[in-house]
Design a protein around this motif. Structure first.
Motif, PDB file in Angstrom:
ATOM      1  N   UNK A   1     -45.760 -10.052 -26.001  1.00 32.44           N
ATOM      2  CA  UNK A   1     -45.192  -9.391 -27.157  1.00 32.44           C
ATOM      3  C   UNK A   1     -45.813  -9.907 -28.447  1.00 32.44           C
ATOM      4  N   UNK A   2     -46.019 -11.241 -28.533  1.00 36.09           N
ATOM      5  CA  UNK A   2     -46.610 -11.793 -29.742  1.00 36.09           C
ATOM      6  C   UNK A   2     -48.070 -11.369 -29.894  1.00 36.09           C
ATOM      7  N   UNK A   3     -48.739 -11.091 -28.762  1.00 34.97           N
ATOM      8  CA  UNK A   3     -50.120 -10.636 -28.855  1.00 34.97           C
ATOM      9  C   UNK A   3     -50.192  -9.242 -29.468  1.00 34.97           C
ATOM     10  N   UNK A   4     -49.226  -8.385 -29.140  1.00 36.34           N
ATOM     11  CA  UNK A   4     -49.206  -7.022 -29.669  1.00 36.34           C
ATOM     12  C   UNK A   4     -48.652  -6.958 -31.090  1.00 36.34           C
ATOM     13  N   UNK A   5     -47.677  -7.811 -31.394  1.00 34.50           N
ATOM     14  CA  UNK A   5     -47.022  -7.797 -32.708  1.00 34.50           C
ATOM     15  C   UNK A   5     -46.931  -9.228 -33.253  1.00 34.50           C
ATOM     16  N   UNK A   6     -48.006  -9.773 -33.807  1.00 31.93           N
ATOM     17  CA  UNK A   6     -47.992 -11.167 -34.263  1.00 31.93           C
ATOM     18  C   UNK A   6     -47.024 -11.427 -35.414  1.00 31.93           C
ATOM     19  N   UNK A   7     -46.692 -10.398 -36.178  1.00 30.49           N
ATOM     20  CA  UNK A   7     -45.763 -10.582 -37.295  1.00 30.49           C
ATOM     21  C   UNK A   7     -44.380 -10.984 -36.800  1.00 30.49           C
ATOM     22  N   UNK A   8     -44.037 -10.664 -35.551  1.00 32.14           N
ATOM     23  CA  UNK A   8     -42.734 -11.041 -34.995  1.00 32.14           C
ATOM     24  C   UNK A   8     -42.629 -12.561 -34.924  1.00 32.14           C
ATOM     25  N   UNK A   9     -43.693 -13.220 -34.501  1.00 37.00           N
ATOM     26  CA  UNK A   9     -43.699 -14.678 -34.440  1.00 37.00           C
ATOM     27  C   UNK A   9     -43.539 -15.301 -35.814  1.00 37.00           C
ATOM     28  N   UNK A  10     -44.231 -14.733 -36.797  1.00 38.00           N
ATOM     29  CA  UNK A  10     -44.098 -15.252 -38.161  1.00 38.00           C
ATOM     30  C   UNK A  10     -42.682 -15.038 -38.692  1.00 38.00           C
ATOM     31  N   UNK A  11     -42.114 -13.880 -38.389  1.00 39.45           N
ATOM     32  CA  UNK A  11     -40.757 -13.578 -38.839  1.00 39.45           C
ATOM     33  C   UNK A  11     -39.745 -14.504 -38.166  1.00 39.45           C
ATOM     34  N   UNK A  12     -39.865 -14.703 -36.848  1.00 43.24           N
ATOM     35  CA  UNK A  12     -38.955 -15.600 -36.140  1.00 43.24           C
ATOM     36  C   UNK A  12     -39.066 -17.031 -36.671  1.00 43.24           C
ATOM     37  N   UNK A  13     -40.264 -17.471 -36.925  1.00 44.79           N
ATOM     38  CA  UNK A  13     -40.465 -18.811 -37.474  1.00 44.79           C
ATOM     39  C   UNK A  13     -39.823 -18.959 -38.841  1.00 44.79           C
ATOM     40  N   UNK A  14     -40.027 -17.953 -39.699  1.00 41.80           N
ATOM     41  CA  UNK A  14     -39.438 -18.004 -41.034  1.00 41.80           C
ATOM     42  C   UNK A  14     -37.913 -17.984 -40.955  1.00 41.80           C
ATOM     43  N   UNK A  15     -37.359 -17.174 -40.067  1.00 37.88           N
ATOM     44  CA  UNK A  15     -35.903 -17.116 -39.903  1.00 37.88           C
ATOM     45  C   UNK A  15     -35.343 -18.440 -39.409  1.00 37.88           C
ATOM     46  N   UNK A  16     -36.065 -19.120 -38.535  1.00 35.58           N
ATOM     47  CA  UNK A  16     -35.609 -20.410 -38.022  1.00 35.58           C
ATOM     48  C   UNK A  16     -35.664 -21.487 -39.103  1.00 35.58           C
ATOM     49  N   UNK A  17     -36.601 -21.381 -40.029  1.00 39.21           N
ATOM     50  CA  UNK A  17     -36.748 -22.392 -41.078  1.00 39.21           C
ATOM     51  C   UNK A  17     -35.784 -22.193 -42.244  1.00 39.21           C
ATOM     52  N   UNK A  18     -35.327 -20.978 -42.468  1.00 35.31           N
ATOM     53  CA  UNK A  18     -34.536 -20.659 -43.653  1.00 35.31           C
ATOM     54  C   UNK A  18     -33.249 -21.470 -43.808  1.00 35.31           C
ATOM     55  N   UNK A  19     -32.402 -21.639 -42.773  1.00 33.91           N
ATOM     56  CA  UNK A  19     -31.151 -22.378 -42.990  1.00 33.91           C
ATOM     57  C   UNK A  19     -31.359 -23.799 -43.515  1.00 33.91           C
ATOM     58  N   UNK A  20     -32.358 -24.494 -43.006  1.00 32.68           N
ATOM     59  CA  UNK A  20     -32.597 -25.860 -43.461  1.00 32.68           C
ATOM     60  C   UNK A  20     -33.051 -25.877 -44.921  1.00 32.68           C
ATOM     61  N   UNK A  21     -33.897 -24.928 -45.296  1.00 32.85           N
ATOM     62  CA  UNK A  21     -34.359 -24.854 -46.690  1.00 32.85           C
ATOM     63  C   UNK A  21     -33.168 -24.606 -47.622  1.00 32.85           C
TER      64      UNK A  21
END
Length: 140
Positions: A1-21
């Motif tokens: 899935x990440x190979x077809x839609x790499x923006x999903x990985x970036x979005x998931x990563x950003x969502x995981x980082x947001x609460x701590x920020x």
């Protein structure tokens, strides 16, 4: 899935980082107010307890009066215990706008636990972003 839609990985990563920020920003704001604002004492006028559906009290909010700028003023904010009317509580007041105030709060165990969970989520988010970028670099 990440190979077809790499923006999903970036979005998931950003969502995981947001609460701590957000947690870090809120703690920094509180700490800056603790240092820059004027300390005084407030007198509790009323305490409201918030309870969950299971009947357990989760938080308290106090209405209080305090003296700043030669006037008696009122404010409200979260506190960590049920304070009876007349109880004195520590308050910090904005020196530029004495009508703004908040109860002084210390970081408790719940704050540290939330920070730890947030840091773990942040770390996972960074790992997801790094893996996504590495995948994109390898396919380019």
């Amino acid at each position: 899935m990440l190979d077809d839609h790499p923006w999903v990985g970036l979005l998931l990563g950003a969502l995981a980082m947001t609460p701590f920020v957000v947690q870090v920003a809120l703690v920094m704001r509180t700490q800056l107010r603790e240092r820059a604002w004027t300390r005084t004492t407030g007198v509790v006028l009323h305490t409201h307890a918030s309870t969950a559906s299971d009947g357990v009290t989760r938080s308290y909010r106090a209405s209080y009066s305090y003296t700043a700028g030669g006037r008696v003023r009122s404010g409200s904010g979260p506190i960590t215990f049920h304070a009876t009317n007349g109880t004195e509580i520590p308050v910090v007041v904005d020196p530029h706008d004495p009508a703004r105030s908040q109860p002084r709060r210390r970081l408790g165990v719940a704050h540290w636990l939330a920070g730890t969970v947030g840091l773990l989520a942040f770390t996972v988010g960074v790992a997801i972003v790094v893996l996504t970028v590495q995948t994109l670099a390898g396919t380019a």
